[in-house]
Design a protein around this motif. Structure first.
Motif, PDB file in Angstrom:
ATOM      1  N   ASP A   1       0.833  -1.196   0.000  1.00  9.43           N
ATOM      2  CA  ASP A   1       0.000   0.000   0.000  1.00  9.43           C
ATOM      3  C   ASP A   1       0.869   1.248   0.000  1.00  9.43           C
ATOM      4  N   THR A   2       0.216   2.411   0.108  1.00  6.79           N
ATOM      5  CA  THR A   2       0.930   3.685   0.020  1.00  6.79           C
ATOM      6  C   THR A   2       1.827   3.954   1.213  1.00  6.79           C
ATOM      7  N   CYS A   3       1.581   3.288   2.331  1.00  7.96           N
ATOM      8  CA  CYS A   3       2.405   3.477   3.524  1.00  7.96           C
ATOM      9  C   CYS A   3       3.599   2.525   3.579  1.00  7.96           C
ATOM     10  N   GLY A   4       3.715   1.626   2.623  1.00  7.95           N
ATOM     11  CA  GLY A   4       4.810   0.672   2.612  1.00  7.95           C
ATOM     12  C   GLY A   4       4.496  -0.641   3.266  1.00  7.95           C
ATOM     13  N   ASN A   5       3.276  -0.831   3.745  1.00 10.23           N
ATOM     14  CA  ASN A   5       2.887  -2.102   4.341  1.00 10.23           C
ATOM     15  C   ASN A   5       2.626  -3.126   3.246  1.00 10.23           C
ATOM     16  N   SER A   6       3.047  -4.349   3.465  1.00 10.39           N
ATOM     17  CA  SER A   6       2.900  -5.400   2.461  1.00 10.39           C
ATOM     18  C   SER A   6       2.273  -6.627   3.097  1.00 10.39           C
ATOM     19  N   GLN A   7       1.562  -7.365   2.275  1.00 13.68           N
ATOM     20  CA  GLN A   7       0.958  -8.605   2.729  1.00 13.68           C
ATOM     21  C   GLN A   7       0.678  -9.488   1.524  1.00 13.68           C
ATOM     22  N   ILE A   8       0.450 -10.772   1.799  1.00 18.13           N
ATOM     23  CA  ILE A   8       0.131 -11.737   0.760  1.00 18.13           C
ATOM     24  C   ILE A   8      -1.370 -11.971   0.778  1.00 18.13           C
ATOM     25  N   ILE A   9      -2.007 -11.832  -0.376  1.00 14.99           N
ATOM     26  CA  ILE A   9      -3.445 -12.053  -0.488  1.00 14.99           C
ATOM     27  C   ILE A   9      -3.701 -13.103  -1.557  1.00 14.99           C
ATOM     28  N   GLU A  10      -4.832 -13.777  -1.423  1.00 15.61           N
ATOM     29  CA  GLU A  10      -5.256 -14.787  -2.382  1.00 15.61           C
ATOM     30  C   GLU A  10      -6.501 -14.267  -3.100  1.00 15.61           C
ATOM     31  N   VAL A  11      -6.361 -13.989  -4.391  1.00 16.77           N
ATOM     32  CA  VAL A  11      -7.438 -13.394  -5.176  1.00 16.77           C
ATOM     33  C   VAL A  11      -7.558 -14.181  -6.470  1.00 16.77           C
ATOM     34  N   ASP A  12      -8.791 -14.445  -6.888  1.00 13.61           N
ATOM     35  CA  ASP A  12      -8.986 -15.107  -8.176  1.00 13.61           C
ATOM     36  C   ASP A  12      -8.972 -14.083  -9.304  1.00 13.61           C
ATOM     37  N   LYS A  13      -9.035 -14.570 -10.526  1.00 14.29           N
ATOM     38  CA  LYS A  13      -8.878 -13.722 -11.700  1.00 14.29           C
ATOM     39  C   LYS A  13     -10.011 -12.718 -11.828  1.00 14.29           C
ATOM     40  N   PHE A  14     -11.254 -13.137 -11.647  1.00 17.35           N
ATOM     41  CA  PHE A  14     -12.394 -12.246 -11.864  1.00 17.35           C
ATOM     42  C   PHE A  14     -12.481 -11.188 -10.761  1.00 17.35           C
ATOM     43  N   THR A  15     -12.118 -11.556  -9.550  1.00 14.75           N
ATOM     44  CA  THR A  15     -12.085 -10.558  -8.487  1.00 14.75           C
ATOM     45  C   THR A  15     -11.026  -9.495  -8.756  1.00 14.75           C
ATOM     46  N   MET A  16      -9.874  -9.914  -9.276  1.00  8.86           N
ATOM     47  CA  MET A  16      -8.830  -8.955  -9.622  1.00  8.86           C
ATOM     48  C   MET A  16      -9.266  -8.056 -10.770  1.00  8.86           C
ATOM     49  N   MET A  17     -10.001  -8.610 -11.731  1.00 10.35           N
ATOM     50  CA  MET A  17     -10.502  -7.794 -12.838  1.00 10.35           C
ATOM     51  C   MET A  17     -11.469  -6.731 -12.338  1.00 10.35           C
ATOM     52  N   ARG A  18     -12.365  -7.102 -11.419  1.00 12.02           N
ATOM     53  CA  ARG A  18     -13.300  -6.120 -10.877  1.00 12.02           C
ATOM     54  C   ARG A  18     -12.605  -5.132  -9.944  1.00 12.02           C
ATOM     55  N   ARG A  19     -11.607  -5.589  -9.247  1.00 10.83           N
ATOM     56  CA  ARG A  19     -10.923  -4.726  -8.286  1.00 10.83           C
ATOM     57  C   ARG A  19     -10.122  -3.632  -8.979  1.00 10.83           C
ATOM     58  N   CYS A  20      -9.469  -3.982 -10.059  1.00 18.27           N
ATOM     59  CA  CYS A  20      -8.618  -3.025 -10.776  1.00 18.27           C
ATOM     60  C   CYS A  20      -9.244  -2.510 -12.060  1.00 18.27           C
ATOM     61  N   ASP A  21     -10.458  -2.987 -12.390  1.00 23.36           N
ATOM     62  CA  ASP A  21     -11.159  -2.549 -13.601  1.00 23.36           C
ATOM     63  C   ASP A  21     -10.294  -2.801 -14.840  1.00 23.36           C
ATOM     64  N   LEU A  22      -9.865  -4.067 -14.991  1.00 27.92           N
ATOM     65  CA  LEU A  22      -8.983  -4.459 -16.089  1.00 27.92           C
ATOM     66  C   LEU A  22      -9.641  -5.558 -16.900  1.00 27.92           C
ATOM     67  N   PRO A  23      -9.414  -5.594 -18.220  1.00 30.94           N
ATOM     68  CA  PRO A  23      -9.896  -6.718 -19.026  1.00 30.94           C
ATOM     69  C   PRO A  23      -9.020  -7.943 -18.830  1.00 30.94           C
ATOM     70  N   ALA A  24      -9.505  -9.072 -19.315  1.00 31.72           N
ATOM     71  CA  ALA A  24      -8.780 -10.332 -19.117  1.00 31.72           C
ATOM     72  C   ALA A  24      -7.476 -10.361 -19.894  1.00 31.72           C
ATOM     73  N   ARG A  25      -7.432  -9.687 -21.031  1.00 30.24           N
ATOM     74  CA  ARG A  25      -6.209  -9.721 -21.839  1.00 30.24           C
ATOM     75  C   ARG A  25      -5.049  -8.996 -21.146  1.00 30.24           C
ATOM     76  N   ASP A  26      -5.369  -8.002 -20.279  1.00 27.68           N
ATOM     77  CA  ASP A  26      -4.300  -7.335 -19.537  1.00 27.68           C
ATOM     78  C   ASP A  26      -3.740  -8.222 -18.439  1.00 27.68           C
ATOM     79  N   LEU A  27      -4.612  -8.988 -17.777  1.00 23.77           N
ATOM     80  CA  LEU A  27      -4.118  -9.922 -16.766  1.00 23.77           C
ATOM     81  C   LEU A  27      -3.327 -11.064 -17.385  1.00 23.77           C
TER      82      LEU A  27
END
Length: 444
Positions: free
Chosen positions: A57-83
């Motif tokens: 994040d913007t403060c430098g904190n890091s963590q490991i998350i488990e996200v599927d493809k469609f959730t990542m597409m909705r989260r970042c508003d990206l098409p499948a070809r970019d992922l």
């Protein structure tokens, strides 16, 4: 100290889940654990479509998350070809894409998604990914990004003053850059450093090998040079792609403006709060929001005032957005120009090395042509000598005929035949040599 640095930079060993658990709680350079909030032992199977991501994040904190493809597409508003560009199973050329809410970066080992609030990288055991996370955390914790961005004229004047100070002191990483640009800068620096180190290693290996080849032409040395040239061509193609990608971004102002995510987020929030304030103004003026008022019964002064306020607000927003967009394009262009110079210097190194290899090949070809010419000259002289020796065979064949000759009765005739035949042969040979030199068939 060296052991501690090696332990922090090198990736964890994938021997067991215990090692992964220990790596997830290992402290980083900023003093906090690099990956927090996730139990690595509870990872789901690959067949369920979940992928492990490293979030910073913007403060430098890091963590490991488990996200599927469609959730990542909705989260970042990206098409499948970019992922798909971030998939480690496929090899794609270096690409930097600016989208509405994210920047997709695919630069060598660094494959990440940059938004206005976070950076998402595919969790990998590659040391360059961990070094990217550690370096990004160090830069974010050194100077806070959230304190930099203020509003309107104070923010713009502060940034201009900071830029003047940076020009005086020569700071190459200004603190007024937004979060996404700083994350992009670390990715560009990692890619350019990696490619430059590979080019330097190739130079160290290439020049002694080429010098050895010029002194001793052998099959082994030629095979080593062939492999070296194949590596050089592949590395040059990768460096050229990164350079072309940066140059393409610098040539397109629209793409650079699209990558200014913090500014777009700030505009959306300002527009949202502006709409709320306008709705509050309407409610305080006596008009109900839920029940529309007839235009005949509404007072004309309030409608004129509302219209004038909306026009003024839209003009102010457009002027402010155009000014900030121009300023942000300038900032991003300066950032890209700095790394364009670095990657162009790496490309010049590889180009110089390729030219040195080509010059070595030309020198070897000249040497081989010289040896081939000497062989041809020797073959020409040998053919001429064979012709002269054939004259003795003709004389021996004539005297070997079965008919009487009075010259056989003279005892000294054999000596004179040898002398006359030898003089004629030498004369013919010298005449051929003179003819070859006259026609410049033999330079010596």
């Amino acid at each position: 100290m060296a052991a501690d640095l090696k332990e922090r930079l090198l990736p964890p060993k994938p021997a067991s889940a215990v090692n992964l658990r220990e790596a997830s709680y290992r402290p980083s350079a900023s003093g906090r654990p690099p990956f927090q909030g996730v139990d690595v032992l509870g990872l789901k199977k690959r067949g369920q479509g979940l992928r492990s991501w490293i979030r910073v994040d913007t403060c430098g904190n890091s963590q490991i998350i488990e996200v599927d493809k469609f959730t990542m597409m909705r989260r970042c508003d990206l098409p499948a070809r970019d992922l798909r560009l971030l998939d480690p199973l496929f090899v794609y050329p270096s690409t930097i894409l600016g989208r509405e809410k994210a920047i997709v970066v695919n630069l060598e080992q660094i494959r990440c998604i940059i938004t206005a609030d976070e950076v998402l990288l595919l969790n990998s055991l590659d040391s360059y990914v961990l070094q990217y996370v550690v370096e990004l955390q160090r830069r974010l914790t050194t100077t806070g990004v959230g304190e930099v961005w203020q509003s309107d004229s104070a923010d713009l004047s502060w940034r201009r003053g900071t830029r003047n100070l940076d020009n005086v002191f020569g700071n190459t990483s200004p603190d007024y850059l937004p979060f996404e640009f700083r994350a992009l800068e670390v990715a560009l620096e990692a890619a350019c450093t990696f490619l430059d180190s590979q080019a330097a290693e190739l130079e160290i290996e290439a020049y002694p090998l080429l010098d050895e080849l010029t002194s001793k032409i052998s099959t082994l040395n030629l095979e080593r040079v062939r492999r070296l040239k194949s590596r050089l061509v592949a590395l040059t193609r990768r460096v050229q792609k990164v350079r072309d990608e940066i140059e393409q971004l610098m040539d397109d102002d629209g793409d650079m403006a699209e990558m200014y995510l913090t500014e777009k987020k700030r505009r959306m929030e300002a527009s949202f709060y502006g709409d709320q304030s306008l709705a509050g103004f309407r409610s305080t003026d006596g008009a109900s929001i839920s029940a529309p008022v007839s235009p005949v019964s509404s007072p004309p002064d309030s409608r004129k005032l509302e219209k004038s306020l909306s026009i003024a607000r839209s003009r102010h927003d457009s002027m402010r957005s155009s000014e900030s967009t121009t300023d942000s394009i300038e900032e991003l262009e300066m950032l890209l120009e700095a790394y364009f110079v670095v990657i162009d210097s790496t490309l010049n190194k590889l180009t110089s090395l390729k030219e040195y290899i080509d010059d070595t090949e030309d020198f070897i070809n000249i040497q081989l042509d010289n040896v081939r010419n000497q062989l041809i000259q020797f073959e020409l002289l040998l053919t001429t000598a064979t012709f002269v020796v054939a004259i003795f065979g003709v004389v021996a064949g004539i005297f070997g005929m079965n008919f009487p000759i009075g010259l056989f009765d003279d005892e000294g005739a054999f000596k004179w035949v040898l002398v006359i035949t030898g003089v004629c042969g030498v004369s013919i040979f010298c005449a051929f040599v003179w003819f070859f030199k006259y026609r410049r068939l033999m330079p010596l």
